[in-house]
Design a protein around this motif. Structure first.
Motif, PDB file in Angstrom:
ATOM      1  N   LEU A 170       0.829  -1.181   0.000  1.00 14.02           N
ATOM      2  CA  LEU A 170       0.000   0.000   0.000  1.00 14.02           C
ATOM      3  C   LEU A 170       0.876   1.248   0.000  1.00 14.02           C
ATOM      4  N   SER A 171       0.364   2.276  -0.588  1.00 14.80           N
ATOM      5  CA  SER A 171       1.107   3.526  -0.644  1.00 14.80           C
ATOM      6  C   SER A 171       1.103   4.193   0.734  1.00 14.80           C
ATOM      7  N   PRO A 172       2.066   5.076   0.977  1.00 17.02           N
ATOM      8  CA  PRO A 172       2.079   5.795   2.254  1.00 17.02           C
ATOM      9  C   PRO A 172       0.788   6.564   2.524  1.00 17.02           C
ATOM     10  N   VAL A 173       0.159   7.089   1.481  1.00 13.63           N
ATOM     11  CA  VAL A 173      -1.103   7.817   1.649  1.00 13.63           C
ATOM     12  C   VAL A 173      -2.189   6.860   2.146  1.00 13.63           C
ATOM     13  N   CYS A 174      -2.270   5.678   1.538  1.00  8.09           N
ATOM     14  CA  CYS A 174      -3.269   4.683   1.966  1.00  8.09           C
ATOM     15  C   CYS A 174      -3.005   4.238   3.399  1.00  8.09           C
ATOM     16  N   LEU A 175      -1.733   4.010   3.736  1.00 10.25           N
ATOM     17  CA  LEU A 175      -1.399   3.595   5.099  1.00 10.25           C
ATOM     18  C   LEU A 175      -1.787   4.667   6.103  1.00 10.25           C
ATOM     19  N   GLY A 176      -1.525   5.914   5.747  1.00 13.77           N
ATOM     20  CA  GLY A 176      -1.906   7.019   6.632  1.00 13.77           C
ATOM     21  C   GLY A 176      -3.413   7.079   6.832  1.00 13.77           C
ATOM     22  N   SER A 177      -4.157   6.888   5.760  1.00 16.72           N
ATOM     23  CA  SER A 177      -5.618   6.896   5.864  1.00 16.72           C
ATOM     24  C   SER A 177      -6.113   5.755   6.739  1.00 16.72           C
ATOM     25  N   LEU A 178      -5.522   4.576   6.579  1.00 13.37           N
ATOM     26  CA  LEU A 178      -5.909   3.437   7.411  1.00 13.37           C
ATOM     27  C   LEU A 178      -5.596   3.688   8.884  1.00 13.37           C
ATOM     28  N   ARG A 179      -4.423   4.275   9.140  1.00 16.29           N
ATOM     29  CA  ARG A 179      -4.066   4.587  10.534  1.00 16.29           C
ATOM     30  C   ARG A 179      -5.068   5.547  11.160  1.00 16.29           C
ATOM     31  N   ARG A 180      -5.437   6.586  10.416  1.00 15.41           N
ATOM     32  CA  ARG A 180      -6.403   7.560  10.936  1.00 15.41           C
ATOM     33  C   ARG A 180      -7.750   6.902  11.173  1.00 15.41           C
ATOM     34  N   ALA A 181      -8.198   6.112  10.227  1.00 18.23           N
ATOM     35  CA  ALA A 181      -9.487   5.433  10.387  1.00 18.23           C
ATOM     36  C   ALA A 181      -9.452   4.483  11.584  1.00 18.23           C
ATOM     37  N   ALA A 182      -8.334   3.814  11.776  1.00 16.65           N
ATOM     38  CA  ALA A 182      -8.206   2.883  12.904  1.00 16.65           C
ATOM     39  C   ALA A 182      -8.232   3.623  14.227  1.00 16.65           C
ATOM     40  N   SER A 183      -7.577   4.779  14.283  1.00 17.76           N
ATOM     41  CA  SER A 183      -7.540   5.512  15.545  1.00 17.76           C
ATOM     42  C   SER A 183      -8.882   6.169  15.857  1.00 17.76           C
ATOM     43  N   ILE A 184      -9.594   6.628  14.840  1.00 14.28           N
ATOM     44  CA  ILE A 184     -10.890   7.268  15.047  1.00 14.28           C
ATOM     45  C   ILE A 184     -11.951   6.238  15.430  1.00 14.28           C
ATOM     46  N   ASN A 185     -11.919   5.091  14.801  1.00 16.05           N
ATOM     47  CA  ASN A 185     -12.954   4.081  14.969  1.00 16.05           C
ATOM     48  C   ASN A 185     -12.482   2.890  15.793  1.00 16.05           C
ATOM     49  N   ALA A 186     -11.680   3.124  16.794  1.00 20.17           N
ATOM     50  CA  ALA A 186     -11.071   2.035  17.555  1.00 20.17           C
ATOM     51  C   ALA A 186     -12.096   1.059  18.108  1.00 20.17           C
ATOM     52  N   GLU A 241       6.027 -13.892   1.889  1.00 19.26           N
ATOM     53  CA  GLU A 241       6.045 -12.447   1.642  1.00 19.26           C
ATOM     54  C   GLU A 241       4.640 -11.844   1.778  1.00 19.26           C
ATOM     55  N   LEU A 242       3.644 -12.573   1.308  1.00 15.78           N
ATOM     56  CA  LEU A 242       2.262 -12.108   1.453  1.00 15.78           C
ATOM     57  C   LEU A 242       1.893 -11.998   2.932  1.00 15.78           C
ATOM     58  N   HIS A 243       2.255 -13.008   3.701  1.00 11.57           N
ATOM     59  CA  HIS A 243       1.968 -12.973   5.142  1.00 11.57           C
ATOM     60  C   HIS A 243       2.701 -11.812   5.804  1.00 11.57           C
ATOM     61  N   ASP A 244       3.967 -11.624   5.469  1.00  7.08           N
ATOM     62  CA  ASP A 244       4.740 -10.523   6.054  1.00  7.08           C
ATOM     63  C   ASP A 244       4.103  -9.173   5.751  1.00  7.08           C
ATOM     64  N   ARG A 245       3.611  -9.011   4.526  1.00 10.60           N
ATOM     65  CA  ARG A 245       2.986  -7.742   4.130  1.00 10.60           C
ATOM     66  C   ARG A 245       1.751  -7.447   4.996  1.00 10.60           C
ATOM     67  N   TYR A 246       0.905  -8.432   5.161  1.00  9.63           N
ATOM     68  CA  TYR A 246      -0.317  -8.214   5.937  1.00  9.63           C
ATOM     69  C   TYR A 246      -0.061  -8.241   7.442  1.00  9.63           C
ATOM     70  N   TYR A 247       0.958  -8.958   7.864  1.00  6.68           N
ATOM     71  CA  TYR A 247       1.329  -8.933   9.281  1.00  6.68           C
ATOM     72  C   TYR A 247       1.784  -7.521   9.660  1.00  6.68           C
ATOM     73  N   SER A 248       2.569  -6.899   8.777  1.00  5.44           N
ATOM     74  CA  SER A 248       3.004  -5.519   9.015  1.00  5.44           C
ATOM     75  C   SER A 248       1.810  -4.578   9.089  1.00  5.44           C
ATOM     76  N   LEU A 249       0.843  -4.797   8.229  1.00  5.00           N
ATOM     77  CA  LEU A 249      -0.366  -3.974   8.244  1.00  5.00           C
ATOM     78  C   LEU A 249      -1.104  -4.130   9.574  1.00  5.00           C
TER      79      LEU A 249
END
Length: 92
Positions: A1-17, A58-66
């Motif tokens: 995911l792009s940094p913009v998408c990651l940032g959006s996900l982080r914000r959504a996660a923090s707002i909707n915890a 690699e797929l698992h690592d990608r989503y584990y990081s997410l």
């Protein structure tokens, strides 16, 4: 995911915890299963089992990081990752 998408996900996660669970966890699980099924569909004997295993890791690592970075190890998303990989691994 792009940094913009990651940032959006982080914000959504923090707002909707408190709401993050069910629906979003299910969506993540379905998305991961889809990505895994795409890997399985691409696999041929000629491409080699080792490459398939490496791609799967690699797929698992990608989503584990997410799950750890964006969703801050929320147990619902951790469970979604676990269940998605159970589906993927048991498919083959």
């Amino acid at each position: 995911l792009s940094p913009v998408c990651l940032g959006s996900l982080r914000r959504a996660a923090s707002i909707n915890a408190e709401y993050m669970g069910g629906p979003i966890g299910g969506m993540l699980k379905r998305h991961i299963v889809g990505a895994g099924m795409d890997l399985i569909a691409e696999f041929t004997d000629e491409s080699g089992s080792l490459k398939f295993v490496i791609d799967l890791i690699e797929l698992h690592d990608r989503y584990y990081s997410l799950v750890t970075d964006v969703f801050q190890n929320n147990p619902i998303f951790d469970q979604a990752l676990k269940e998605a990989f159970e589906v993927i691994v048991n498919k083959k």
